[in-house]
Design a protein around this motif. Structure first.
Motif, PDB file in Angstrom:
ATOM      1  N   GLY A 144       6.715   2.515  13.101  1.00 61.48           N
ATOM      2  CA  GLY A 144       6.304   1.382  13.914  1.00 61.48           C
ATOM      3  C   GLY A 144       4.997   0.908  13.132  1.00 61.48           C
ATOM      4  O   GLY A 144       3.816   0.349  13.767  1.00 61.48           O
ATOM      5  N   TYR A 145       4.979   0.733  12.085  1.00 62.54           N
ATOM      6  CA  TYR A 145       4.474   0.574  10.966  1.00 62.54           C
ATOM      7  C   TYR A 145       2.463   1.152  11.277  1.00 62.54           C
ATOM      8  O   TYR A 145       1.583   0.657  10.587  1.00 62.54           O
ATOM      9  N   ASP A 146       2.552   2.462  10.772  1.00 64.29           N
ATOM     10  CA  ASP A 146       1.481   3.451  11.055  1.00 64.29           C
ATOM     11  C   ASP A 146       1.677   4.383   9.652  1.00 64.29           C
ATOM     12  O   ASP A 146       3.350   4.681   9.490  1.00 64.29           O
ATOM     13  N   VAL A 147       1.389   3.769   8.831  1.00 62.23           N
ATOM     14  CA  VAL A 147       0.997   4.442   7.483  1.00 62.23           C
ATOM     15  C   VAL A 147       1.203   5.867   7.261  1.00 62.23           C
ATOM     16  O   VAL A 147       1.916   6.415   6.863  1.00 62.23           O
ATOM     17  N   PRO A 148       0.121   6.332   8.019  1.00 64.24           N
ATOM     18  CA  PRO A 148       0.777   8.017   7.144  1.00 64.24           C
ATOM     19  C   PRO A 148       1.688   8.571   7.898  1.00 64.24           C
ATOM     20  O   PRO A 148       2.656   9.325   7.342  1.00 64.24           O
ATOM     21  N   ARG A 149       2.099   7.818   9.025  1.00 67.42           N
ATOM     22  CA  ARG A 149       3.764   8.347   9.096  1.00 67.42           C
ATOM     23  C   ARG A 149       4.722   7.915   8.504  1.00 67.42           C
ATOM     24  O   ARG A 149       5.682   8.624   8.025  1.00 67.42           O
ATOM     25  N   ALA A 150       4.845   7.016   7.869  1.00 66.41           N
ATOM     26  CA  ALA A 150       5.237   6.249   7.404  1.00 66.41           C
ATOM     27  C   ALA A 150       5.459   6.716   5.472  1.00 66.41           C
ATOM     28  O   ALA A 150       6.423   7.466   5.005  1.00 66.41           O
ATOM     29  N   LEU A 151       4.170   7.663   5.198  1.00 63.91           N
ATOM     30  CA  LEU A 151       3.612   8.260   4.323  1.00 63.91           C
ATOM     31  C   LEU A 151       4.544   9.503   4.752  1.00 63.91           C
ATOM     32  O   LEU A 151       5.322   9.924   3.393  1.00 63.91           O
ATOM     33  N   GLN A 152       4.657   9.903   5.707  1.00 67.16           N
ATOM     34  CA  GLN A 152       5.088  11.353   5.612  1.00 67.16           C
ATOM     35  C   GLN A 152       6.681  11.311   5.767  1.00 67.16           C
ATOM     36  O   GLN A 152       7.313  12.277   4.906  1.00 67.16           O
ATOM     37  N   GLN A 153       7.473  11.105   6.222  1.00 66.63           N
ATOM     38  CA  GLN A 153       8.036  10.615   6.296  1.00 66.63           C
ATOM     39  C   GLN A 153       8.780  10.345   4.626  1.00 66.63           C
ATOM     40  O   GLN A 153       9.986  11.082   4.009  1.00 66.63           O
ATOM     41  N   LEU A 154       8.617   9.750   3.827  1.00 71.24           N
ATOM     42  CA  LEU A 154       8.603   9.521   2.640  1.00 71.24           C
ATOM     43  C   LEU A 154       8.679  11.011   1.403  1.00 71.24           C
ATOM     44  O   LEU A 154       9.590  10.677   0.818  1.00 71.24           O
ATOM     45  N   GLU A 155       7.654  11.235   2.430  1.00 71.02           N
ATOM     46  CA  GLU A 155       7.658  12.733   1.700  1.00 71.02           C
ATOM     47  C   GLU A 155       8.420  13.583   1.669  1.00 71.02           C
ATOM     48  O   GLU A 155       9.020  14.750   0.427  1.00 71.02           O
ATOM     49  N   GLN A 156       8.895  13.276   2.950  1.00 72.92           N
ATOM     50  CA  GLN A 156      10.367  14.653   3.482  1.00 72.92           C
ATOM     51  C   GLN A 156      11.152  14.198   2.942  1.00 72.92           C
ATOM     52  O   GLN A 156      12.438  15.394   2.618  1.00 72.92           O
ATOM     53  N   ALA A 157      11.271  12.949   2.903  1.00 72.76           N
ATOM     54  CA  ALA A 157      12.285  12.169   2.243  1.00 72.76           C
ATOM     55  C   ALA A 157      12.797  12.827   0.847  1.00 72.76           C
ATOM     56  O   ALA A 157      14.042  13.232   0.315  1.00 72.76           O
ATOM     57  N   ARG A 158      11.701  13.128   0.187  1.00 75.65           N
ATOM     58  CA  ARG A 158      11.736  12.833  -1.437  1.00 75.65           C
ATOM     59  C   ARG A 158      11.549  14.165  -2.011  1.00 75.65           C
ATOM     60  O   ARG A 158      12.120  14.420  -3.063  1.00 75.65           O
ATOM     61  N   TYR A 159      11.267  14.965  -1.244  1.00 76.60           N
ATOM     62  CA  TYR A 159      10.256  16.324  -2.076  1.00 76.60           C
ATOM     63  C   TYR A 159      11.323  18.036  -0.455  1.00 76.60           C
ATOM     64  O   TYR A 159      11.133  17.513   1.120  1.00 76.60           O
ATOM     65  N   LEU A 189       0.532  -0.870   0.233  1.00 73.66           N
ATOM     66  CA  LEU A 189       0.087  -0.179  -0.014  1.00 73.66           C
ATOM     67  C   LEU A 189       1.041   1.061   0.203  1.00 73.66           C
ATOM     68  O   LEU A 189       0.599   2.284  -0.855  1.00 73.66           O
ATOM     69  N   VAL A 190       1.404   1.522   1.032  1.00 76.73           N
ATOM     70  CA  VAL A 190       2.827   2.220   0.789  1.00 76.73           C
ATOM     71  C   VAL A 190       3.616   2.921  -0.162  1.00 76.73           C
ATOM     72  O   VAL A 190       3.809   3.537  -0.566  1.00 76.73           O
ATOM     73  N   ALA A 191       4.322   1.965  -0.664  1.00 72.57           N
ATOM     74  CA  ALA A 191       4.690   1.471  -1.999  1.00 72.57           C
ATOM     75  C   ALA A 191       3.848   1.944  -3.404  1.00 72.57           C
ATOM     76  O   ALA A 191       4.380   2.624  -3.985  1.00 72.57           O
ATOM     77  N   ARG A 192       2.868   1.873  -2.984  1.00 72.62           N
ATOM     78  CA  ARG A 192       1.894   2.038  -3.981  1.00 72.62           C
ATOM     79  C   ARG A 192       1.745   3.777  -4.304  1.00 72.62           C
ATOM     80  O   ARG A 192       1.617   4.208  -4.810  1.00 72.62           O
ATOM     81  N   GLN A 193       0.656   4.722  -3.325  1.00 72.50           N
ATOM     82  CA  GLN A 193       0.654   5.038  -2.778  1.00 72.50           C
ATOM     83  C   GLN A 193       2.273   6.692  -2.679  1.00 72.50           C
ATOM     84  O   GLN A 193       1.975   7.535  -3.247  1.00 72.50           O
ATOM     85  N   ALA A 194       2.802   5.747  -2.363  1.00 67.03           N
ATOM     86  CA  ALA A 194       4.102   6.719  -2.383  1.00 67.03           C
ATOM     87  C   ALA A 194       4.902   6.857  -3.776  1.00 67.03           C
ATOM     88  O   ALA A 194       6.253   8.168  -3.941  1.00 67.03           O
ATOM     89  N   GLN A 195       5.179   5.693  -4.706  1.00 64.32           N
ATOM     90  CA  GLN A 195       5.265   5.396  -5.914  1.00 64.32           C
ATOM     91  C   GLN A 195       6.826   4.907  -5.282  1.00 64.32           C
ATOM     92  O   GLN A 195       7.606   5.530  -5.660  1.00 64.32           O
ATOM     93  N   GLU A 222       9.412  -1.324  -2.613  1.00 63.91           N
ATOM     94  CA  GLU A 222       9.139  -2.018  -1.653  1.00 63.91           C
ATOM     95  C   GLU A 222       9.782  -1.718  -0.283  1.00 63.91           C
ATOM     96  O   GLU A 222       9.505  -1.617   0.143  1.00 63.91           O
ATOM     97  N   ALA A 223      10.620  -1.851  -0.953  1.00 64.12           N
ATOM     98  CA  ALA A 223      11.853  -1.498   0.217  1.00 64.12           C
ATOM     99  C   ALA A 223      12.424  -0.206   0.362  1.00 64.12           C
ATOM    100  O   ALA A 223      11.781  -0.772   2.644  1.00 64.12           O
ATOM    101  N   ALA A 224      11.936   0.069   0.285  1.00 63.71           N
ATOM    102  CA  ALA A 224      12.196   1.809   0.802  1.00 63.71           C
ATOM    103  C   ALA A 224      10.681   1.892   1.839  1.00 63.71           C
ATOM    104  O   ALA A 224      10.330   2.422   2.905  1.00 63.71           O
ATOM    105  N   ALA A 225       9.618   1.703   0.800  1.00 65.32           N
ATOM    106  CA  ALA A 225       8.422   1.228   1.982  1.00 65.32           C
ATOM    107  C   ALA A 225       8.968   0.437   3.301  1.00 65.32           C
ATOM    108  O   ALA A 225       8.175   1.080   4.690  1.00 65.32           O
ATOM    109  N   ARG A 226       9.087  -0.397   3.241  1.00 63.85           N
ATOM    110  CA  ARG A 226       9.235  -1.031   4.368  1.00 63.85           C
ATOM    111  C   ARG A 226       9.961  -0.662   5.259  1.00 63.85           C
ATOM    112  O   ARG A 226       9.554  -0.753   6.540  1.00 63.85           O
ATOM    113  N   HIS A 227      10.894  -0.190   5.030  1.00 62.34           N
ATOM    114  CA  HIS A 227      11.521   0.775   5.488  1.00 62.34           C
ATOM    115  C   HIS A 227      10.839   1.808   6.616  1.00 62.34           C
ATOM    116  O   HIS A 227      11.305   2.259   8.073  1.00 62.34           O
TER     117      HIS A 227
END
Length: 236
Positions: free
Chosen positions: A67-82, A47-53, A56-61
């Motif tokens: 802590g497998y909190d999807v909104p927090r994981a998506l936020q972290q990925l966005e902050q790292a990317r943009y 789910l996270v890999a698809r939404q954040a594009q 899967e390895a990055a999404a899993r990390h």
């Protein structure tokens, strides 16, 4: 599924899974809680890999870090990317809202002094595209709050310089110069009329020039938005 009541309790203690979904996964794993948890984590990873594009390895990390909190994981990925400015432009699609929030971010990042209104002389020391966004955005806020007749006395020459370059909006510059000339011409008659009657109505010429500016206001905002896009590396 009733047989998995204890297993479901354990699974839900270990993961933020719903009752029905937990029972489905336990049914697929014959009550193996660890296997059900692994399936759930894989679903979240996809789910996270698809939404954040992202892979899967990055999404899993990111999920492990969150802590497998999807909104927090998506936020972290966005902050790292943009960058912050890129995130603002992605989130706020209306140019006026995006420009205002980018200007706020610049002000905070560069610690530009403010005593109610921003210190525009300090703002002008920033790189020209950044200074343009900050100064013109603040002037628009001033005009919106105080009115156009007052705004022509608020660092107008600096604003006009940015409107001419880099915004390249000669129509706006012409209208604002016209407004300023009319305001200065009516200032003394207005003071006399206010002293005599206690009220004052602007001239028809000033009202027409004000309307012309209002019609062009969105062009200024759009110009600032495009300037941010063109020089985004200079922004926070």
């Amino acid at each position: 599924m009733e047989a998995y009541r204890e297993e479901l309790h354990t699974l839900r203690h270990r993961t933020a899974i719903g009752v029905r979904h937990g029972l489905v996964l336990l049914g697929q794993t014959n009550g193996d809680v660890a296997a059900a948890e692994a399936l759930f984590q894989q679903e979240l990873t996809q789910l996270v890999a698809r939404q954040a594009q992202v892979p899967e390895a990055a999404a899993r990390h990111a999920l492990e870090q969150a802590g497998y909190d999807v909104p927090r994981a998506l936020q972290q990925l966005e902050q790292a990317r943009y960058s912050l400015t890129q995130r603002i432009l992605r989130r706020y699609r209306a140019p006026d809202e995006a420009v205002r929030r980018v200007a706020d971010a610049v002000e905070q990042a560069h610690h530009v002094p403010r005593t109610y209104w921003l210190d525009l002389e300090a703002a002008r020391l920033l790189p020209p595209p950044v200074a343009c966004v900050l100064v013109v955005s603040e002037w628009l806020a001033y005009e919106d709050w105080e009115g156009l007749d007052a705004a022509v006395y608020f660092h107008l020459e600096a604003v006009l310089a940015y409107v001419d370059q880099p915004l390249a909006l000669p129509q706006v510059s012409q209208v604002l110069r016209r407004v300023a000339a009319l305001e200065q011409a009516q200032a003394e008659p207005r003071r006399r009329q206010l002293a005599r009657t206690g009220c004052y109505s602007p001239t028809l010429e000033f009202e027409a020039a004000s309307a012309a500016f209002e019609a062009l206001r969105s062009h200024i905002v759009q110009g600032l938005y495009e300037l941010i896009e063109q020089h985004i590396a200079l922004f926070p």
